[in-house]
Motif scaffolding. Structure first.
Motif, PDB file in Angstrom:
ATOM      1  N   GLU A  62       0.866  -1.169   0.000  1.00  0.00           N
ATOM      2  CA  GLU A  62       0.000   0.000   0.000  1.00  0.00           C
ATOM      3  C   GLU A  62       0.902   1.218   0.000  1.00  0.00           C
ATOM      4  OE1 GLU A  62      -3.234  -0.037   2.842  1.00  0.00           O
ATOM      5  OE2 GLU A  62      -3.206   2.152   3.037  1.00  0.00           O
ATOM      6  N   ASP A  63       0.483   2.267  -0.689  1.00  0.00           N
ATOM      7  CA  ASP A  63       1.240   3.513  -0.675  1.00  0.00           C
ATOM      8  C   ASP A  63       0.370   4.634  -0.139  1.00  0.00           C
ATOM      9  OD1 ASP A  63       3.820   2.893  -1.545  1.00  0.00           O
ATOM     10  OD2 ASP A  63       3.168   2.770  -3.629  1.00  0.00           O
ATOM     11  N   MET A  64       0.998   5.743   0.164  1.00  0.00           N
ATOM     12  CA  MET A  64       0.227   6.878   0.673  1.00  0.00           C
ATOM     13  C   MET A  64      -0.686   7.414  -0.433  1.00  0.00           C
ATOM     14  SD  MET A  64       0.814   7.219   3.854  1.00  0.00           S
ATOM     15  CE  MET A  64       0.079   8.811   4.261  1.00  0.00           C
ATOM     16  N   VAL A  65      -1.811   7.913  -0.017  1.00  0.00           N
ATOM     17  CA  VAL A  65      -2.812   8.466  -0.940  1.00  0.00           C
ATOM     18  C   VAL A  65      -2.197   9.580  -1.787  1.00  0.00           C
ATOM     19  CG1 VAL A  65      -3.617  10.076   0.843  1.00  0.00           C
ATOM     20  CG2 VAL A  65      -5.141   9.467  -1.056  1.00  0.00           C
ATOM     21  N   VAL A  66      -2.655   9.693  -3.040  1.00  0.00           N
ATOM     22  CA  VAL A  66      -2.114  10.697  -3.954  1.00  0.00           C
ATOM     23  C   VAL A  66      -3.259  11.502  -4.561  1.00  0.00           C
ATOM     24  CG1 VAL A  66      -0.751  11.089  -6.045  1.00  0.00           C
ATOM     25  CG2 VAL A  66      -0.133   9.239  -4.505  1.00  0.00           C
ATOM     26  N   ALA A 112      -6.486   9.082  -5.242  1.00  0.00           N
ATOM     27  CA  ALA A 112      -6.376   7.667  -5.557  1.00  0.00           C
ATOM     28  C   ALA A 112      -5.413   7.003  -4.583  1.00  0.00           C
ATOM     29  CB  ALA A 112      -5.896   7.461  -6.989  1.00  0.00           C
ATOM     30  N   LEU A 113      -5.711   5.761  -4.275  1.00  0.00           N
ATOM     31  CA  LEU A 113      -4.932   5.019  -3.289  1.00  0.00           C
ATOM     32  C   LEU A 113      -4.493   3.689  -3.877  1.00  0.00           C
ATOM     33  CD1 LEU A 113      -4.081   4.933  -0.224  1.00  0.00           C
ATOM     34  CD2 LEU A 113      -6.159   3.618   0.144  1.00  0.00           C
ATOM     35  N   ARG A 114      -3.220   3.409  -3.734  1.00  0.00           N
ATOM     36  CA  ARG A 114      -2.720   2.100  -4.149  1.00  0.00           C
ATOM     37  C   ARG A 114      -2.878   1.141  -2.975  1.00  0.00           C
ATOM     38  NH1 ARG A 114       2.807   2.689  -6.217  1.00  0.00           N
ATOM     39  NH2 ARG A 114       1.887   2.818  -8.270  1.00  0.00           N
ATOM     40  N   ASN A 115      -3.742   0.146  -3.146  1.00  0.00           N
ATOM     41  CA  ASN A 115      -3.918  -0.854  -2.096  1.00  0.00           C
ATOM     42  C   ASN A 115      -3.018  -2.045  -2.387  1.00  0.00           C
ATOM     43  OD1 ASN A 115      -6.317   0.047  -0.293  1.00  0.00           O
ATOM     44  ND2 ASN A 115      -6.964   0.519  -2.369  1.00  0.00           N
ATOM     45  N   GLN A 116      -2.826  -2.846  -1.353  1.00  0.00           N
ATOM     46  CA  GLN A 116      -1.929  -3.996  -1.493  1.00  0.00           C
ATOM     47  C   GLN A 116      -2.710  -5.195  -2.033  1.00  0.00           C
ATOM     48  OE1 GLN A 116      -0.674  -5.922   2.206  1.00  0.00           O
ATOM     49  NE2 GLN A 116       1.428  -5.945   1.448  1.00  0.00           N
ATOM     50  N   ALA A 117      -2.310  -5.705  -3.177  1.00  0.00           N
ATOM     51  CA  ALA A 117      -3.021  -6.839  -3.776  1.00  0.00           C
ATOM     52  C   ALA A 117      -2.582  -8.157  -3.168  1.00  0.00           C
ATOM     53  CB  ALA A 117      -2.807  -6.854  -5.288  1.00  0.00           C
ATOM     54  N   ILE A 118      -1.268  -8.327  -3.029  1.00  0.00           N
ATOM     55  CA  ILE A 118      -0.739  -9.526  -2.358  1.00  0.00           C
ATOM     56  C   ILE A 118       0.397  -9.108  -1.431  1.00  0.00           C
ATOM     57  CG2 ILE A 118      -1.333 -11.196  -4.189  1.00  0.00           C
ATOM     58  CD1 ILE A 118       1.663 -10.969  -5.080  1.00  0.00           C
ATOM     59  N   LYS A 119       0.752 -10.006  -0.529  1.00  0.00           N
ATOM     60  CA  LYS A 119       1.855  -9.728   0.407  1.00  0.00           C
ATOM     61  C   LYS A 119       3.190  -9.749  -0.358  1.00  0.00           C
ATOM     62  CE  LYS A 119      -0.057 -10.162   4.745  1.00  0.00           C
ATOM     63  NZ  LYS A 119      -1.299  -9.563   4.261  1.00  0.00           N
ATOM     64  N   PRO A 120       4.200  -9.006   0.129  1.00  0.00           N
ATOM     65  CA  PRO A 120       5.502  -9.017  -0.551  1.00  0.00           C
ATOM     66  C   PRO A 120       6.051 -10.441  -0.680  1.00  0.00           C
ATOM     67  CG  PRO A 120       5.466  -7.295   1.097  1.00  0.00           C
ATOM     68  CD  PRO A 120       4.204  -8.092   1.277  1.00  0.00           C
ATOM     69  N   TYR A 157       3.805   4.536  12.720  1.00  0.00           N
ATOM     70  CA  TYR A 157       2.617   3.753  12.370  1.00  0.00           C
ATOM     71  C   TYR A 157       2.813   3.134  10.995  1.00  0.00           C
ATOM     72  CZ  TYR A 157       0.653   6.577  16.092  1.00  0.00           C
ATOM     73  OH  TYR A 157       0.433   7.198  17.283  1.00  0.00           O
ATOM     74  N   ASP A 158       2.132   2.038  10.746  1.00  0.00           N
ATOM     75  CA  ASP A 158       2.253   1.434   9.417  1.00  0.00           C
ATOM     76  C   ASP A 158       1.464   2.259   8.402  1.00  0.00           C
ATOM     77  OD1 ASP A 158      -0.415   0.753   9.571  1.00  0.00           O
ATOM     78  OD2 ASP A 158      -0.032  -1.339  10.067  1.00  0.00           O
ATOM     79  N   ILE A 159       1.671   1.936   7.152  1.00  0.00           N
ATOM     80  CA  ILE A 159       1.139   2.778   6.086  1.00  0.00           C
ATOM     81  C   ILE A 159      -0.390   2.815   6.074  1.00  0.00           C
ATOM     82  CG2 ILE A 159       1.098   1.066   4.218  1.00  0.00           C
ATOM     83  CD1 ILE A 159       2.867   4.061   3.305  1.00  0.00           C
ATOM     84  N   THR A 160      -1.013   1.694   6.398  1.00  0.00           N
ATOM     85  CA  THR A 160      -2.478   1.645   6.427  1.00  0.00           C
ATOM     86  C   THR A 160      -3.017   2.600   7.492  1.00  0.00           C
ATOM     87  OG1 THR A 160      -2.304  -0.657   5.771  1.00  0.00           O
ATOM     88  CG2 THR A 160      -4.444   0.068   6.536  1.00  0.00           C
ATOM     89  N   THR A 161      -2.380   2.585   8.651  1.00  0.00           N
ATOM     90  CA  THR A 161      -2.807   3.476   9.724  1.00  0.00           C
ATOM     91  C   THR A 161      -2.565   4.938   9.338  1.00  0.00           C
ATOM     92  OG1 THR A 161      -2.047   1.741  11.205  1.00  0.00           O
ATOM     93  CG2 THR A 161      -2.598   3.858  12.214  1.00  0.00           C
ATOM     94  N   ARG A 162      -1.420   5.192   8.726  1.00  0.00           N
ATOM     95  CA  ARG A 162      -1.102   6.572   8.328  1.00  0.00           C
ATOM     96  C   ARG A 162      -2.127   7.076   7.312  1.00  0.00           C
ATOM     97  NH1 ARG A 162       4.745   6.189   6.090  1.00  0.00           N
ATOM     98  NH2 ARG A 162       4.321   8.335   5.461  1.00  0.00           N
ATOM     99  N   ASN A 163      -2.449   6.239   6.331  1.00  0.00           N
ATOM    100  CA  ASN A 163      -3.444   6.631   5.337  1.00  0.00           C
ATOM    101  C   ASN A 163      -4.792   6.917   5.984  1.00  0.00           C
ATOM    102  OD1 ASN A 163      -2.609   6.906   2.622  1.00  0.00           O
ATOM    103  ND2 ASN A 163      -2.281   4.700   2.455  1.00  0.00           N
ATOM    104  N   LYS A 164      -5.191   6.028   6.861  1.00  0.00           N
ATOM    105  CA  LYS A 164      -6.496   6.162   7.503  1.00  0.00           C
ATOM    106  C   LYS A 164      -6.568   7.475   8.294  1.00  0.00           C
ATOM    107  CE  LYS A 164      -9.897   3.563  10.069  1.00  0.00           C
ATOM    108  NZ  LYS A 164     -10.232   2.323  10.741  1.00  0.00           N
ATOM    109  N   LYS A 165      -5.497   7.738   9.045  1.00  0.00           N
ATOM    110  CA  LYS A 165      -5.463   8.958   9.857  1.00  0.00           C
ATOM    111  C   LYS A 165      -5.522  10.199   8.968  1.00  0.00           C
ATOM    112  CE  LYS A 165      -2.542   9.286  13.462  1.00  0.00           C
ATOM    113  NZ  LYS A 165      -1.409   8.985  14.350  1.00  0.00           N
TER     114      LYS A 165
END
Lengths: 187, 768
Positions: B473-477, B487-495, B554-562
């Motif tokens: 997942e990346d930060m929102v753009v 737009a938000l890049r979500n994680q499709a599969i684990k690394p 915080y992890d990226i999901t938490t950062r995005n959510k906040k």
């Protein structure tokens, strides 16, 4: 039950290969130039530099033309090639014996041998992938950057493709052969 | 009806421009998998196969990505994925991917590495960095860092720039489009966005929108009711699809533009009301242009475009209601590049095509809040040096060629001893590869973060495997101005393997580096010593901002959510997680025809916004530095090609993104190697036939490449695609296929933005 067809606004084709890649990824088509289910034919502009006739260059997306009277189906000795309930020309890999009659009979060069399934395969309008899941688009149509392809039910008078064929002039490839393709090229 | 070749077999035999070659399909492992009949998870993501960014849904079946489909919610990408976007699956499942952290065993470039744990890799980097920074007495700029990927760039800068404290950041701008960005910013005060869909008359110089796809432009061009005029030294797909194609002498587009300005002013075709309100120094422009007599006849002598056509097109352009001279984003061509880009902006302004429909618009982008961090002040750090001798230059991304030159000639004011390179293939991306090699060989530490064992990766001391964009997942753009969206890049599969996201890599590195590097500062930095004396070590460390992992609490999901919830609310966040996109009309957007949507209702698009701005005709700073303050033609712009020599120009195929897609098995299937375009008559006279091997020699080096004789290029011009001729054997699909343009290009750069000029090399050829 539907009678699926596709209209191609081929003058908008920029030969970008998006449809070809999407098709290969969706349908698990092998790599290699001989294994394309769809391809784009074309010719360069005529003339000599710098006097080029750009209007003489054109690109034509091609694939199985989904004929109503398909020569490939007619010649198949094992009935491997058949029409499914949506009038799509399909191949039963259990029955195919790789005799290659269909390959010779097809006036559009649409068939190739899939070395994995040992079947003479071709475009199925994504019948056993997308359509089987209830989706309403083919992989090639869905991804096309310039929106060349319109896919739909020819029997439904309200479908976008029926509307297009009513309002736009169009032609079929090698119409004189009487194969009655369900791919229509919009002019 | 036109006769068009439709046969599959004939097509395969006859065409190289379309380049489908039967590759060794026999013993190939399964590269494609048929999607199943079952319903699967559809994860919204943003594509990263090129700089553009389109949105898609990844079909995930039992943790495997089986198909990528376009995302119809994203106004920017208009519900499409290009061939590269569709082939992104191959980037994830590429067997040659970097899988584990590696430390070099052999010589740089020979590819011998040992697998290590992440901790060993970090430890190795820490030991080297502590030594280097200590040797340089805490001048943090001795660590240069660079990034070639758009996403996460700012975050990468926060780590190495703000936290580690180096001033030496370099990015792709100086080998790409900085002159265009600069010219627009300096002339109208903003980089703007072009409203292609709203234009009824569009001129494109060189930008190849149908082979170098940029959304929404490439999609809109074919559907807009507009006349399209294309100037290009090569008959590209964009030229073929144009209404009018003007073959132009390479590097002379500026002359065409100057003539357009001349005709517009002389015949008073320009928008007088607009000029009166917005232009600054129009009198100077008028006087300058008229006195220089940039007539169509004069432009013909430079561009080789007939004067009558230049006149007619200028008239048509200024008579159109929404004309647009399209400012392409592309690599820099020649010494006049900045002036050429600026002339295009001025033409748009003269037509009044600024801040209105069909022109360069300012619009209303969403401004995302910044995540604030505490930046340490390093008093011993010295500023960057790569903009010395450059008039403007990008303060952010610098000038690669000037930087490299100063390193390899030992003329930098202080030594650069370490480099962190993220997804930036230095060994392929700039002219004169030998010089890049020399630069890297001068480093005490080279660390590469990448997904592939690129030519640059195999020059590294430490390789840190990053995961691909579908595994994170990346930060929102925020995207676009006319029809803005998030737009938000979500994680499709684990690394996969032991790869990690950039954030996780930097977090691990930060943990390891923070305290040891703080100690180095404490040893050399008088201000820090003072602060430690006053507040104690712990407080000086924490409050001074020396904790390098601050952003990664915080992890990226938490950062995005906040971040998203605080600024836009939960509904927007939910939309971004579920659909990957949010825009204000997402619930009411409608399909208007075949897969093509209307996103913002017409009346809600930001064609015109309130804005105080001026069109600057005259740039004083340029004059101060001995450059033209108003675009002009200089004698040294006349590029001479000796008899029996050729001018080399570059570009790329629709299936390639620079060298980033070089090893993609699917894309290789379409374009296995690059070909040298050569005029068919010239090829005939030299006895060169399709597929013949040809040696191409410049003052820098030579390459061998197969020939493609064609009528689509001028007699003294050669073209080859960038992104081939990979040297790293570890890239098994790419190795040895085709030739690299940067092997033969001379490393010249222009002095206004410090950008590499890619089209100023003469070569000779020999049939082998």
């Amino acid at each position: 039950m539907a009678r699926y067809g596709m209209a191609l606004d081929y003058k908008n084709c920029i030969n970008c290969k998006a449809c070809e890649v999407a098709c290969k990824e969706e349908n698990g088509v092998e790599l290699g130039a001989e294994k394309h289910r769809i391809w784009v034919g074309g010719n360069d502009p005529k003339g000599e530099w710098p006097l080029l006739d750009i209007a003489s260059a054109a690109f034509l997306p091609s694939q199985c033309q989904q004929c109503e009277d398909a020569p490939c189906q007619e010649v198949c000795p094992t009935h491997a090639t058949y029409y499914d309930e949506n009038h799509v020309v399909r191949v039963d890999s259990e029955k195919c014996i790789l005799c290659s009659y269909c390959m010779n009979a097809c006036p559009y060069d649409a068939r190739y041998v899939d070395d994995r399934t040992m079947t003479v395969d071709k475009c199925t309008f994504c019948s056993d992938t997308r359509l089987a899941r209830g989706e309403t688009t083919t992989a090639c149509q869905n991804t096309c950057p310039t929106k060349v392809r319109t896919f739909g039910d020819l029997d439904d008078p309200n479908s976008e493709i029926s509307e297009l064929l009513r309002t736009r002039e169009h032609f079929s490839l090698k119409a004189h052969l009487g194969t009655n393709p369900k791919l229509f090229y919009l002019t | 009806m036109k006769k068009i070749e439709v046969s599959r077999r004939k097509f395969l035999q006859g065409s190289v421009s379309l380049c489908v070659y039967a590759s060794s399909a026999m013993a190939m492992p399964l590269a494609t998998t048929k999607t199943s009949k079952k319903n699967a998870e559809d994860v919204p993501y943003l594509c990263n196969m090129c700089r553009n960014k389109c949105a898609g849904f990844a079909r995930v079946e039992e943790n495997i990505i089986t198909k990528l489909n376009p995302n119809h919610y994203f106004p920017k990408s208009r519900n499409m994925l290009c061939p590269k976007g569709n082939a992104a699956i191959q980037a994830v499942y590429d067997k040659d991917r970097l899988k584990y952290p590696l430390i070099r065993m052999g010589k740089r470039g020979d590819g011998r590495y040992r697998r290590v744990t992440w901790d060993e890799a970090y430890e190795y980097i820490k030991d080297k960095l502590v030594k280097i920074i200590d040797e340089e007495k805490d001048n943090r700029s001795t660590v240069a860092y660079c990034n070639g990927e758009g996403f996460n760039k700012d975050e990468y800068i926060k780590f190495f720039g703000s936290k580690l404290g180096s001033a030496n950041f370099l990015d792709e701008g100086s080998i790409c489009l900085n002159t265009k960005l600069g010219a627009t910013q300096l002339t109208i005060g903003d980089v703007g966005e072009m409203d292609v869909a709203g234009s009824d008359y569009m001129i494109i110089s060189g930008a190849n929108r149908y082979e170098s796809l940029i959304t929404p432009d490439s999609v809109d061009m074919l559907h807009a009711k507009q006349k399209l005029v294309v100037l290009d030294p090569r008959c590209t797909m964009t030229a073929i699809k144009a209404d009018e194609y003007l073959p132009v002498n390479p590097g002379t587009d500026l002359a065409f533009c100057l003539s357009m300005i001349y005709i517009a002013i002389k015949d008073e075709l320009y928008d007088k009301a607009y000029v009166k309100t917005y232009f600054k120094d129009f009198d100077k422009l008028k006087k300058h242009i008229l006195s220089k007599k940039y007539t169509a006849k004069w432009a013909e002598s430079k561009t080789h475009i007939p004067a009558e056509r230049i006149k007619r097109i200028t008239k048509e352009f200024f008579a159109a209601s929404h004309p647009l001279y399209y400012l392409g984003r592309r690599s820099v061509w020649s010494q006049n590049d900045f002036q050429f880009r600026r002339a295009m902006v001025l033409i748009n302004a003269l037509a009044g095509s600024i801040n209105r429909k069909g022109g360069i618009i300012f619009g209303k982008p969403f401004h995302l809040h910044e995540e604030e961090i505490n930046e340490p002040l390093y008093s011993n750090t010295v500023d960057r040096f790569d903009l010395d001798g450059i008039v403007y230059g990008s303060q952010k991304g610098g000038s690669w060629l000037n930087f490299r030159e100063k390193i390899v000639t030992n003329t930098s004011p202080y030594p650069v001893k370490a480099m962190f390179i993220r997804k930036h293939n230095l060994m392929q991306n700039m002219p004169n590869i030998e010089k890049t090699k020399k630069m890297l060989n001068m480093m005490d530490l080279v660390v590469v973060l990448d997904t592939m064992p690129s030519d640059t990766a195999v020059m590294a001391d430490v390789i840190l495997p990053e995961c691909t964009f579908l595994e994170r997942e990346d930060m929102v753009v925020s995207f676009n101005r006319l029809e803005p969206s998030l737009a938000l890049r979500n994680q499709a599969i684990k690394p996969m393997y032991e790869s990690k996201s950039m954030q996780d890599i930097l977090k691990g590195l930060g943990k390891k580096l923070s305290v040891p590097l703080f100690k180095v500062s404490a040893k050399h930095d008088a201000d820090l010593q003072e602060s430690i004396k006053n507040y104690g070590k712990e407080k000086a460390f924490t409050e001074g901002g020396y904790n390098m992992t601050e952003l990664y609490k915080y992890d990226i999901t938490t950062r995005n959510k906040k971040l998203i919830t605080a600024q836009f609310g939960k509904k927007v966040y939910d939309s971004l997680k579920k659909r990957g996109v949010w825009h204000p009309y997402i619930d009411t957007q409608k399909e208007i025809f075949n897969n093509y949507y209307e996103y913002y209702p017409k009346e809600k698009r930001h064609y015109t916004v309130e804005r105080n701005y001026k069109v600057h005709c005259y740039l004083k700073k340029l004059e101060k530095h001995g450059f033209d303050p108003i675009p002009a033609w200089n004698d040294h712009y006349d590029f001479k090609v000796p008899k029996e020599a050729f001018r080399v120009i570059t570009g790329r195929y629709v299936t390639t993104t620079q060298s980033a897609t070089a090893n993609n098995e699917m894309l290789k299937d379409f374009q296995e190697e690059n070909y040298l375009w050569i005029n068919n008559d010239v090829a005939d006279s030299l006895g060169i036939k399709l597929g013949d091997s040809v040696a191409v020699m410049s003052s820098v080096s030579s390459i061998v490449i197969k020939a493609y004789p064609t009528n689509k290029i001028a007699p003294q011009v050669l073209w080859l695609s960038h992104g081939f001729g990979i040297h790293a054997r570890e890239m098994t699909h790419a190795f040895g296929k085709g030739a690299s343009d940067n092997m033969i290009l001379e490393d010249k750069f222009e002095k206004i933005y410090g950008c590499a000029t890619m089209h100023e090399t003469n070569v000779t050829i020999r049939k082998l």
